[in-house]
Design an enzyme around this catalytic site. Structure first.
Site, PDB file in Angstrom:
ATOM      1  N   LYS A  84       0.821  -1.208   0.000  1.00 27.26           N
ATOM      2  CA  LYS A  84       0.000   0.000   0.000  1.00 27.26           C
ATOM      3  C   LYS A  84       0.858   1.262   0.000  1.00 27.26           C
ATOM      4  O   LYS A  84       0.520   2.241  -0.660  1.00 27.26           O
ATOM      5  CB  LYS A  84      -0.935   0.014   1.210  1.00 27.26           C
ATOM      6  N   LYS A 108      -7.929 -11.015  -5.913  1.00 25.11           N
ATOM      7  CA  LYS A 108      -9.046 -11.224  -4.994  1.00 25.11           C
ATOM      8  C   LYS A 108     -10.183 -10.223  -5.246  1.00 25.11           C
ATOM      9  O   LYS A 108      -9.927  -9.091  -5.650  1.00 25.11           O
ATOM     10  CB  LYS A 108      -8.498 -11.034  -3.572  1.00 25.11           C
ATOM     11  N   LYS A 145     -12.977  -5.341  -1.546  1.00 27.44           N
ATOM     12  CA  LYS A 145     -13.923  -4.233  -1.558  1.00 27.44           C
ATOM     13  C   LYS A 145     -13.260  -2.903  -1.866  1.00 27.44           C
ATOM     14  O   LYS A 145     -13.886  -1.983  -2.327  1.00 27.44           O
ATOM     15  CB  LYS A 145     -14.675  -4.137  -0.237  1.00 27.44           C
TER      16      LYS A 145
HETATM   17  N1  TRP Z   1      -7.162  -5.754   8.899  1.00 22.69           N
HETATM   18  C1  TRP Z   1      -8.419  -6.380   8.652  1.00 22.69           C
HETATM   19  C2  TRP Z   1      -8.761  -6.260   7.170  1.00 22.69           C
HETATM   20  O1  TRP Z   1      -8.196  -5.453   6.471  1.00 22.69           O
HETATM   21  C3  TRP Z   1      -9.534  -5.756   9.454  1.00 22.69           C
HETATM   22  C4  TRP Z   1      -9.295  -5.873  10.915  1.00 22.69           C
HETATM   23  C5  TRP Z   1      -8.924  -4.892  11.765  1.00 22.69           C
HETATM   24  C6  TRP Z   1      -9.406  -7.062  11.690  1.00 22.69           C
HETATM   25  N2  TRP Z   1      -8.816  -5.350  13.016  1.00 22.69           N
HETATM   26  C7  TRP Z   1      -9.117  -6.672  13.027  1.00 22.69           C
HETATM   27  C8  TRP Z   1      -9.750  -8.375  11.389  1.00 22.69           C
HETATM   28  C9  TRP Z   1      -9.110  -7.598  14.056  1.00 22.69           C
HETATM   29  C10 TRP Z   1      -9.734  -9.308  12.438  1.00 22.69           C
HETATM   30  C11 TRP Z   1      -9.431  -8.913  13.754  1.00 22.69           C
HETATM   31  O2  TRP Z   1      -9.616  -6.979   6.717  1.00 22.69           O
END
Ligand code: TRP
Length: 344
Positions: free
Chosen positions: A112, A197, A200
């Site tokens: 990113k 993938k 979104k």
């Molecule tokens: N980083 C995850 C994503 O981009 C989202 C996320 C943030 C997450 N905190 C979390 C997923 C804690 C599981 C547990 O999809």
């Protein structure tokens, strides 16, 4: 009971990939077998260029969709990350346990950040520290399991490292969690670019089926999916990624095996048609519940309010324990003021 924590980031409209890859399992399996928390991780949406009104809108929509997939506030906790201060509180403490080298090695950060720099933009510091906040999300609740897609495995691995390191240095405080890949998950790929993938955050709309697309729009997107040269329907992820993706989507929707489905089809056209209908059918109840929930916004707000309260009560003791363990002086409320007054 096993505690499960997962989150959705409100950076884009949720997709069929999010649903078949994770959310469906949360509603159908996890909330019934575990003490589960599902969180709209809105703080994470601020790590890249963002529009405040859009983040707000997408957060509300993500919360509504979580409920629309069948998450039941009687069985699990649904809430918004920024409503519970413990996430940010714990994140800072974990920043004092993590190293900058560790952060810079994260694949998602590297990708990113490189993309952002290539566009001539600047990289927010929070993009670098994002995995620490994610670790805080998980560790604050003592989660045992984190059901996420494989792109998040590295972040959960880091969370484990931080938990172990903290426990070794400052005494046992955190449960060491593990990532779990949903059993029935499908890895849904972009219909126009089956090598990547169906995420979104991509703005490549034609290859992405959104949970709130009109049924006819979904049908059109599936019918226009790129397939591979060749004619017979075979299940070959490497050689025929487009067809394999359709077979996997159809399999995920119908509970059949992609290989067996391949044998049942003679043409790409018939496969696409059935896949399109299967997707529409799988998402129909979600869309119906979403519509009903939108008609009653007070209900969703109430659920989120109660969810935040429950979540706060769960996270608070662990985060307080971490503050004490790392050497911060406990605040004793009330007493000092009384003592001061008495001394005067
Ligand atoms: N980083 C995850 C994503 O981009 C989202 C996320 C943030 C997450 N905190 C979390 C997923 C804690 C599981 C547990 O999809």
């Amino acid at each position: 009971m096993t505690r499960v924590f997962s989150g959705v980031k409100p950076t884009g409209h949720l997709t069929l990939g999010n649903y078949l890859g994770a959310m469906r399992q949360w509603a159908e399996v996890d909330q019934h077998r575990a003490d589960a928390l599902f969180c709209v991780v809105d703080l994470h949406a601020l790590t890249v260029d963002h529009d405040p009104a859009r983040v707000r809108r997408l957060s509300r929509q993500a919360a509504t969709l979580l409920l629309a997939t069948g998450l039941d506030p009687e069985l699990c906790t649904v809430f918004v990350q920024s409503h519970v201060d413990e996430h940010a509180r714990l994140s800072y403490v974990l920043e004092c346990v993590a190293t900058d080298g560790e952060m810079r090695r994260m694949i998602q950060y590297k990708e990113k950040a490189a993309r952002e720099r290539a566009r001539g933009g600047s990289v927010r510091l929070s993009l670098l520290t994002y995995p620490v906040l994610m670790a805080a999300d998980i560790l604050a609740y003592g989660a045992d399991e984190v059901p996420v897609g494989d792109d998040q495995a590295q972040h959960v691995e880091l969370t484990r490292d931080l938990a172990v390191r903290f426990n070794q240095r400052y005494g046992h405080t955190f449960v060491v969690p593990k990532a779990t890949v949903p059993e029935v998950a499908a890895r849904v790929m972009n219909l126009q670019e089956p090598a990547s993938k169906m995420g979104k955050s991509d703005d490549f709309g034609p290859g992405i089926v959104y949970l709130l697309d009109e049924p006819d729009v979904m049908r059109k997107k599936v019918m226009r999916a790129v397939t591979d040269s060749g004619r017979e329907v075979v299940y070959d992820r490497e050689g025929r990624p487009g067809v394999a993706n359709l077979l996997e989507i159809l399999a995920a929707c119908t509970g059949k095996k992609p290989g067996a489905l391949a044998d049942a089809y003679e043409s790409y056209g018939a496969l696409k048609k059935d896949t399109a209908e299967a997707v529409v059918e799988v998402l129909r109840p979600v869309q119906e519940r979403h519509k009903a929930l939108c008609a009653d916004p007070g209900h969703v707000e109430g659920v989120l309010g109660e969810g935040a309260e429950k979540a706060r009560a769960m996270a608070r003791p662990t985060v307080d324990a971490a503050y004490r363990a790392i050497g911060l002086l406990p605040a004793v409320s009330g007493a000092p003021a009384v003592a001061l007054n008495a001394a005067r």
